[in-house]
Write an enzyme that holds these catalytic residues in place. Structure first.
Site, PDB file in Angstrom:
ATOM      1  N   ALA A  18      28.167 -53.668  20.325  1.00 40.75           N
ATOM      2  CA  ALA A  18      27.341 -54.168  21.424  1.00 40.75           C
ATOM      3  C   ALA A  18      26.203 -53.212  21.752  1.00 40.75           C
ATOM      4  CB  ALA A  18      28.206 -54.403  22.665  1.00 40.75           C
ATOM      5  N   GLY A  19      26.452 -51.906  21.638  1.00 40.59           N
ATOM      6  CA  GLY A  19      25.415 -50.934  21.924  1.00 40.59           C
ATOM      7  C   GLY A  19      24.251 -51.026  20.947  1.00 40.59           C
ATOM      8  N   ASP A  76      21.736 -48.987   8.191  1.00 36.61           N
ATOM      9  CA  ASP A  76      22.735 -48.008   7.753  1.00 36.61           C
ATOM     10  C   ASP A  76      22.084 -46.645   7.890  1.00 36.61           C
ATOM     11  OD1 ASP A  76      25.497 -47.928   6.797  1.00 36.61           O
ATOM     12  OD2 ASP A  76      24.686 -46.843   5.099  1.00 36.61           O
ATOM     13  N   SER A  77      22.828 -45.704   8.401  1.00 38.15           N
ATOM     14  CA  SER A  77      22.220 -44.412   8.682  1.00 38.15           C
ATOM     15  C   SER A  77      23.247 -43.302   8.528  1.00 38.15           C
ATOM     16  CB  SER A  77      21.636 -44.390  10.101  1.00 38.15           C
ATOM     17  OG  SER A  77      22.640 -44.706  11.054  1.00 38.15           O
ATOM     18  N   ASP A 170      24.821 -35.320  16.479  1.00 36.27           N
ATOM     19  CA  ASP A 170      23.674 -34.900  17.293  1.00 36.27           C
ATOM     20  C   ASP A 170      23.793 -33.494  17.874  1.00 36.27           C
ATOM     21  OD1 ASP A 170      22.509 -37.324  16.769  1.00 36.27           O
ATOM     22  OD2 ASP A 170      22.611 -38.094  18.822  1.00 36.27           O
TER      23      ASP A 170
END
Length: 209
Positions: A18-19, A76-77, A170
């Site tokens: 959903a994000g 895709d990451s 991150d």
């Protein structure tokens, strides 16, 4: 004129997250595109068996486009580390999956960051700590046409992790030109310079210019 077919007014976002739907919907809203997720349409999730980000993004986009008979967008990451020959790369999320002996099932991103740091530490204090995030956005149309847009954010890895605003890797990634990690940057600034923003700018230029 774009060399690609029009997106039309409705686009399937090939995700059950959903994000991610909310983020991509907001990016496309200024262009009059109504987004619906593969999850909302109860579309099956294909196995991501590709060896590259492009392979996996296309697998997801094609499956959604065929199942819904609408244009579909997938991404895709992941993180690639120079000294680790580009790993974890396409297996970025897999490195966070706990094994049976590592605790309850699920993703442990601190563990994943530790795996990367451990492999760098094995190479000594002078190891090359450069790394980059990649994002591939793939669009597939029901007639078989497709388009791919790749973005990249270059930087370097630090240890220990810093910041609480990001996710995934991150907290250990410092983008080029900054002293803060992605997890310390204001989210709006991170999104402005991120690999996804780079890929999305290329998509907009190709499809909406």
């Amino acid at each position: 004129m774009s060399e690609h077919p029009p997106l039309g007014s409705k686009l399937v976002i090939a995700t059950h997250n959903a994000g991610k739907l909310k983020e991509i919907s907001a990016l496309l809203a200024p262009y009059g595109v109504d987004c619906v997720s593969a999850g909302a349409l109860a579309l099956p999730e294909p196995a991501e068996t590709g060896k590259t980000f492009t392979d996996n993004a296309l697998i997801k986009a094609r499956a959604a486009a065929q199942a819904a008979q609408l244009p579909a967008l997938a991404d895709d990451s992941g993180l690639s580390v120079a000294a680790l020959d580009g790993k974890p790369g396409v297996y970025t999320a897999d490195w966070a999956e706990r094994q049976w002996f590592e605790g309850p099932a699920g993703r442990d991103w601190y563990m994943a960051m530790g795996k990367v740091e451990g492999k760098l530490a094995e190479q000594g204090s002078e190891v090359d700590r450069s790394a980059w995030f990649s994002c591939v956005l793939a669009i597939a149309w029901p007639d078989g046409q497709q388009a791919v847009f790749e973005g990249r954010a270059n930087g370097s890895l630090i240890w220990p992790p810093r910041g609480t605003l990001g996710f995934g890797y991150d907290p250990v990634f410092v983008p080029e030109g900054y002293e803060q990690t992605f997890a310390e940057l204001d989210p709006a600034e991170k999104h402005r310079i991120s690999h996804r923003a780079d890929a999305f700018a290329k998509l907009v230029s190709a499809l909406f210019a």
